[in-house]
Scaffold this motif. Structure first.
Motif, PDB file in Angstrom:
ATOM      1  N   PRO A   1    -102.543  82.106 -36.235  1.00 40.76           N
ATOM      2  CA  PRO A   1    -101.232  82.884 -35.681  1.00 40.76           C
ATOM      3  C   PRO A   1    -101.319  84.136 -34.984  1.00 40.76           C
ATOM      4  CG  PRO A   1    -100.901  80.462 -37.540  1.00 40.76           C
ATOM      5  CD  PRO A   1    -102.445  81.821 -38.192  1.00 40.76           C
ATOM      6  N   ASP A   2    -101.922  84.745 -36.009  1.00 41.62           N
ATOM      7  CA  ASP A   2    -102.024  86.158 -35.857  1.00 41.62           C
ATOM      8  C   ASP A   2    -102.760  86.834 -34.290  1.00 41.62           C
ATOM      9  OD1 ASP A   2    -101.912  88.576 -38.157  1.00 41.62           O
ATOM     10  OD2 ASP A   2    -100.180  87.246 -36.823  1.00 41.62           O
ATOM     11  N   LEU A   3    -103.740  86.100 -34.305  1.00 45.56           N
ATOM     12  CA  LEU A   3    -105.245  85.577 -32.978  1.00 45.56           C
ATOM     13  C   LEU A   3    -104.319  85.170 -31.818  1.00 45.56           C
ATOM     14  CD1 LEU A   3    -108.384  85.317 -34.737  1.00 45.56           C
ATOM     15  CD2 LEU A   3    -107.511  87.520 -34.327  1.00 45.56           C
ATOM     16  N   ARG A   4    -103.451  83.898 -32.362  1.00 45.03           N
ATOM     17  CA  ARG A   4    -103.773  83.627 -31.365  1.00 45.03           C
ATOM     18  C   ARG A   4    -102.559  84.116 -29.961  1.00 45.03           C
ATOM     19  NH1 ARG A   4    -102.693  78.177 -33.386  1.00 45.03           N
ATOM     20  NH2 ARG A   4    -100.982  78.807 -33.803  1.00 45.03           N
ATOM     21  N   HIS A   5    -101.812  84.555 -30.927  1.00 44.20           N
ATOM     22  CA  HIS A   5    -100.069  85.716 -30.478  1.00 44.20           C
ATOM     23  C   HIS A   5    -100.478  86.960 -29.836  1.00 44.20           C
ATOM     24  CE1 HIS A   5     -98.078  82.147 -33.037  1.00 44.20           C
ATOM     25  NE2 HIS A   5     -98.186  81.897 -31.755  1.00 44.20           N
ATOM     26  N   HIS A   6    -101.369  87.169 -30.394  1.00 39.54           N
ATOM     27  CA  HIS A   6    -101.758  89.006 -30.213  1.00 39.54           C
ATOM     28  C   HIS A   6    -102.779  89.046 -29.567  1.00 39.54           C
ATOM     29  CE1 HIS A   6     -98.056  89.503 -31.935  1.00 39.54           C
ATOM     30  NE2 HIS A   6     -98.032  88.860 -33.058  1.00 39.54           N
ATOM     31  N   TRP A   7    -103.889  88.235 -28.420  1.00 40.91           N
ATOM     32  CA  TRP A   7    -105.662  88.082 -28.749  1.00 40.91           C
ATOM     33  C   TRP A   7    -105.576  89.329 -27.340  1.00 40.91           C
ATOM     34  CZ3 TRP A   7    -106.209  88.828 -23.228  1.00 40.91           C
ATOM     35  CH2 TRP A   7    -104.664  87.523 -22.270  1.00 40.91           C
ATOM     36  N   VAL A   8    -104.230  89.829 -26.671  1.00 42.52           N
ATOM     37  CA  VAL A   8    -104.501  91.811 -26.236  1.00 42.52           C
ATOM     38  C   VAL A   8    -104.812  92.430 -26.945  1.00 42.52           C
ATOM     39  CG1 VAL A   8    -104.001  93.074 -25.079  1.00 42.52           C
ATOM     40  CG2 VAL A   8    -103.248  90.991 -24.166  1.00 42.52           C
ATOM     41  N   LEU A   9    -104.100  92.819 -28.563  1.00 37.89           N
ATOM     42  CA  LEU A   9    -104.530  93.467 -29.611  1.00 37.89           C
ATOM     43  C   LEU A   9    -106.232  92.839 -30.376  1.00 37.89           C
ATOM     44  CD1 LEU A   9    -101.797  94.188 -31.853  1.00 37.89           C
ATOM     45  CD2 LEU A   9    -102.591  95.676 -30.232  1.00 37.89           C
ATOM     46  N   ALA A  10    -106.252  91.776 -30.460  1.00 35.13           N
ATOM     47  CA  ALA A  10    -107.584  91.504 -30.398  1.00 35.13           C
ATOM     48  C   ALA A  10    -108.802  91.569 -30.072  1.00 35.13           C
ATOM     49  CB  ALA A  10    -107.526  89.676 -30.892  1.00 35.13           C
TER      50      ALA A  10
ATOM     51  N   ILE B   1    -105.717  82.448 -46.054  1.00 35.83           N
ATOM     52  CA  ILE B   1    -106.462  83.452 -45.440  1.00 35.83           C
ATOM     53  C   ILE B   1    -106.373  82.621 -43.334  1.00 35.83           C
ATOM     54  CG2 ILE B   1    -108.303  84.539 -44.269  1.00 35.83           C
ATOM     55  CD1 ILE B   1    -108.223  84.897 -47.538  1.00 35.83           C
ATOM     56  N   ALA B   2    -107.064  81.783 -43.733  1.00 37.87           N
ATOM     57  CA  ALA B   2    -106.870  80.942 -41.995  1.00 37.87           C
ATOM     58  C   ALA B   2    -105.774  80.020 -41.763  1.00 37.87           C
ATOM     59  CB  ALA B   2    -108.298  79.788 -42.095  1.00 37.87           C
ATOM     60  N   ARG B   3    -105.080  80.246 -41.862  1.00 36.11           N
ATOM     61  CA  ARG B   3    -103.887  79.596 -41.085  1.00 36.11           C
ATOM     62  C   ARG B   3    -102.559  81.150 -41.317  1.00 36.11           C
ATOM     63  NH1 ARG B   3    -102.721  75.086 -38.866  1.00 36.11           N
ATOM     64  NH2 ARG B   3    -103.695  73.476 -40.816  1.00 36.11           N
ATOM     65  N   ALA B   4    -103.328  82.513 -42.476  1.00 38.31           N
ATOM     66  CA  ALA B   4    -102.190  83.454 -41.683  1.00 38.31           C
ATOM     67  C   ALA B   4    -103.143  84.304 -40.642  1.00 38.31           C
ATOM     68  CB  ALA B   4    -102.568  84.647 -43.426  1.00 38.31           C
ATOM     69  N   VAL B   5    -104.039  83.710 -40.131  1.00 37.50           N
ATOM     70  CA  VAL B   5    -105.031  85.158 -39.299  1.00 37.50           C
ATOM     71  C   VAL B   5    -104.764  84.569 -37.919  1.00 37.50           C
ATOM     72  CG1 VAL B   5    -107.708  85.157 -38.441  1.00 37.50           C
ATOM     73  CG2 VAL B   5    -106.741  86.210 -41.100  1.00 37.50           C
TER      74      VAL B   5
ATOM     75  N   ALA C   1    -103.445  71.300 -48.255  1.00 39.49           N
ATOM     76  CA  ALA C   1    -103.934  72.061 -48.463  1.00 39.49           C
ATOM     77  C   ALA C   1    -102.647  72.918 -48.421  1.00 39.49           C
ATOM     78  CB  ALA C   1    -104.930  73.519 -48.196  1.00 39.49           C
ATOM     79  N   LEU C   2    -102.010  73.641 -49.868  1.00 43.64           N
ATOM     80  CA  LEU C   2    -100.840  74.670 -49.884  1.00 43.64           C
ATOM     81  C   LEU C   2    -100.450  75.445 -48.668  1.00 43.64           C
ATOM     82  CD1 LEU C   2    -100.197  75.161 -53.709  1.00 43.64           C
ATOM     83  CD2 LEU C   2     -99.522  74.199 -52.323  1.00 43.64           C
ATOM     84  N   GLY C   3    -101.267  75.922 -47.958  1.00 43.87           N
ATOM     85  CA  GLY C   3    -101.558  76.812 -46.511  1.00 43.87           C
ATOM     86  C   GLY C   3    -101.267  75.887 -45.750  1.00 43.87           C
ATOM     87  N   THR C   4    -102.151  74.731 -44.850  1.00 45.13           N
ATOM     88  CA  THR C   4    -101.560  73.705 -44.169  1.00 45.13           C
ATOM     89  C   THR C   4    -100.381  73.531 -44.598  1.00 45.13           C
ATOM     90  OG1 THR C   4    -103.750  73.204 -44.655  1.00 45.13           O
ATOM     91  CG2 THR C   4    -101.999  71.533 -43.286  1.00 45.13           C
TER      92      THR C   4
ATOM     93  N   ARG D   1    -104.467  91.304 -48.450  1.00 44.24           N
ATOM     94  CA  ARG D   1    -105.317  92.054 -47.527  1.00 44.24           C
ATOM     95  C   ARG D   1    -105.064  91.261 -46.449  1.00 44.24           C
ATOM     96  NH1 ARG D   1    -105.743  94.773 -51.204  1.00 44.24           N
ATOM     97  NH2 ARG D   1    -106.417  96.957 -51.232  1.00 44.24           N
ATOM     98  N   PHE D   2    -105.159  90.165 -46.005  1.00 43.48           N
ATOM     99  CA  PHE D   2    -104.135  89.235 -44.880  1.00 43.48           C
ATOM    100  C   PHE D   2    -103.113  88.716 -44.927  1.00 43.48           C
ATOM    101  CE2 PHE D   2    -108.511  88.512 -43.767  1.00 43.48           C
ATOM    102  CZ  PHE D   2    -109.405  88.716 -44.493  1.00 43.48           C
ATOM    103  N   CYS D   3    -102.677  89.797 -45.693  1.00 42.47           N
ATOM    104  CA  CYS D   3    -100.601  89.499 -45.878  1.00 42.47           C
ATOM    105  C   CYS D   3    -100.474  87.551 -45.523  1.00 42.47           C
ATOM    106  CB  CYS D   3    -100.392  89.782 -44.140  1.00 42.47           C
ATOM    107  SG  CYS D   3    -100.369  91.327 -44.176  1.00 42.47           S
ATOM    108  N   VAL D   4    -101.259  87.308 -46.565  1.00 36.34           N
ATOM    109  CA  VAL D   4    -100.662  85.991 -46.457  1.00 36.34           C
ATOM    110  C   VAL D   4     -99.562  85.649 -47.564  1.00 36.34           C
ATOM    111  CG1 VAL D   4    -101.117  83.540 -48.349  1.00 36.34           C
ATOM    112  CG2 VAL D   4    -102.302  85.051 -47.050  1.00 36.34           C
ATOM    113  N   ARG D   5     -98.401  85.049 -47.224  1.00 42.71           N
ATOM    114  CA  ARG D   5     -96.507  85.000 -47.251  1.00 42.71           C
ATOM    115  C   ARG D   5     -96.886  85.376 -49.761  1.00 42.71           C
ATOM    116  NH1 ARG D   5     -94.028  80.708 -44.824  1.00 42.71           N
ATOM    117  NH2 ARG D   5     -92.508  82.104 -45.542  1.00 42.71           N
ATOM    118  N   GLU D   6     -95.927  85.685 -49.328  1.00 37.76           N
ATOM    119  CA  GLU D   6     -95.371  85.863 -51.780  1.00 37.76           C
ATOM    120  C   GLU D   6     -95.501  84.822 -51.808  1.00 37.76           C
ATOM    121  OE1 GLU D   6     -97.384  89.365 -51.719  1.00 37.76           O
ATOM    122  OE2 GLU D   6     -95.652  89.181 -53.445  1.00 37.76           O
ATOM    123  N   SER D   7     -94.566  83.409 -51.600  1.00 33.21           N
ATOM    124  CA  SER D   7     -94.131  82.314 -51.797  1.00 33.21           C
ATOM    125  C   SER D   7     -95.818  81.193 -52.079  1.00 33.21           C
ATOM    126  CB  SER D   7     -93.570  81.505 -51.258  1.00 33.21           C
ATOM    127  OG  SER D   7     -93.587  81.747 -50.277  1.00 33.21           O
TER     128      SER D   7
END
Lengths: 107, 181
Positions: free
Chosen positions: B48-57, B42-46, A43-46, B10-16
Motif C-alpha cells: 500500500p505504501d508503494l501504491r499510494h506513494h509511487w511518486v516518492l518511490a 511485510i508485503a502487506r505493509a509495503v 495469513a495474519l497479515g492478510t 524495520r518495515f513498520c508492521v503494526r504492533e498488534s
C-alpha cells in the motif's frame, strides 16, 4: 449495477468470524476461526489487511486491548462489527441465498 | 524470532500484528510458519505504501541511481590518482557505497523508508537481470562460452553483495514509534 454493500468472500469470512467470536475478536482467533470453520488458511497479515479495509468502509471498529508477556509486551487490537457492517452481511446473505435457490443439487 | 521481529519493526508492521505473531509462535508454530507470516506481513505493509506513494518511490529510485553515479565517478577518480592494490580497495569500498546508498534513501524517505528501500532494491534487481542477460548474449555470440562459467558467478556474487549491503544500510535506521502503525 454492482451493489456498494456487496462483500468479497474474504471480507464476508472475516465479518462472520467477528460476529461468531464476539468481544474477544483479535487477529489470532479471527484467523483460527476462518481456518477451522471456513476451511481456509489465511495469513495474519492478510486478515489485518482485510480488517483495515473494512474499518475504512465503516463496517468494523477497533480498539486497543491489554499488552501481555506472551505477546512481547504488545497490545491486542480488538475488532467488532458496526451496525453498517451487520447490514452489509445481511444483504450479502440474502443475495447468496437468492443465487443458491434453484441451483440443482451438486454432486 | 528476534530476526523476524527486527525485520517487522524495520518495515513498520503494526504492533498488534507483531504481537499476534509472537503469541502464535509461542504456542508452538514452526519457524517455517513464522517466516511465511513475516513475509506476508511485510508485503502487506509495503504494497500500500508503494501504491499510494509511487511518486516518492520514483524519487527513491532516482536518488539511489544518482548516488551510484557519484560513487562510480569517485571510484574512477581514486583509481586514477592513487594506484593501489585494487583487490584490497574493492573489499573495503564495495560494501560501503551500497550501504551508504541504502542509508541515504532511508533517511530521505523516513515516513516510508521500508517501502522506498525496497523500491530501489527492486530497480537494482531489474538492472542485475538486464546486465546478466546482456553478458550471457555477448559471450554466447562471441563463442566464448568458457568465460561464462568463470565470469558470471563472480559478477553474480558481486551484485548480491551490493544488494545485501544496500538493504543493510537501508534498514540500519530504526523507524520511530510514530512511524510504526
Amino acid at each position: 449495477m454492482p451493489d456498494k454493500h456487496s462483500l468479497g468472500d474474504l471480507d464476508l469470512l472475516v465479518l462472520l468470524a467477528l460476529i461468531r467470536l464476539g468481544p474477544e475478536a483479535y487477529g489470532v482467533p479471527i484467523a483460527r476461526e476462518i481456518e477451522d470453520k471456513g476451511k481456509r488458511a489465511v495469513a495474519l497479515g492478510t486478515v489485518y489487511a482485510v480488517l483495515d479495509r473494512l474499518e475504512e468502509r465503516g463496517l468494523v471498529k477497533s480498539e486497543l486491548g491489554e499488552a501481555t508477556q506472551e505477546r512481547g509486551g504488545r497490545a491486542k487490537r480488538y475488532f467488532h462489527v458496526t451496525a453498517k457492517g451487520l447490514r452489509d452481511v445481511r444483504s450479502t446473505r440474502e443475495a447468496l441465498i437468492a443465487m443458491w435457490r434453484g441451483v440443482p443439487e451438486l454432486a | 524470532m528476534k530476526a523476524a521481529k527486527w525485520l517487522l519493526e524495520r518495515f513498520c508492521v503494526r504492533e498488534s500484528l507483531v504481537g499476534d505473531l509472537v503469541e502464535e509462535y509461542g504456542c508452538g508454530r514452526s519457524a517455517w510458519w513464522l517466516w511465511r507470516e513475516t513475509a506476508v506481513a511485510i508485503a502487506r505493509a509495503v504494497a500500500p505504501d508503494l501504491r499510494h506513494h509511487w511518486v516518492l518511490a520514483l524519487r527513491a529510485v532516482a536518488t539511489g541511481w544518482l548516488l551510484n553515479l557519484v560513487w562510480v565517478q569517485l571510484l574512477a577518480w581514486v583509481m586514477l590518482r592513487y594506484p593501489m592494490d585494487l583487490r584490497a580497495f574493492f573489499v573495503v569500498f564495495n560494501p560501503l557505497w551500497p550501504a551508504l546508498t541504502g542509508w541515504v534513501i532511508a533517511r530521505t524517505h523516513k515516513a516510508h523508508q521500508g517501502a522506498m528501500v525496497i523500491a530501489y532494491a527492486v530497480s537494482f534487481v531489474i538492472y542485475m537481470v538486464y546486465k546478466f542477460w546482456g553478458l550471457f548474449m555477448f559471450y554466447r555470440e562471441t563463442g566464448a562460452g568458457a568465460y561464462l562459467l568463470f565470469v558470471l558467478p563472480r559478477i553474480f556474487v558481486f551484485f548480491l553483495v551490493v544488494l545485501a549491503c544496500t538493504l543493510a544500510g537501508g534498514f540500519l535506521h530504526r523507524p520511530s514509534r510514530a512511524q510504526s502503525r
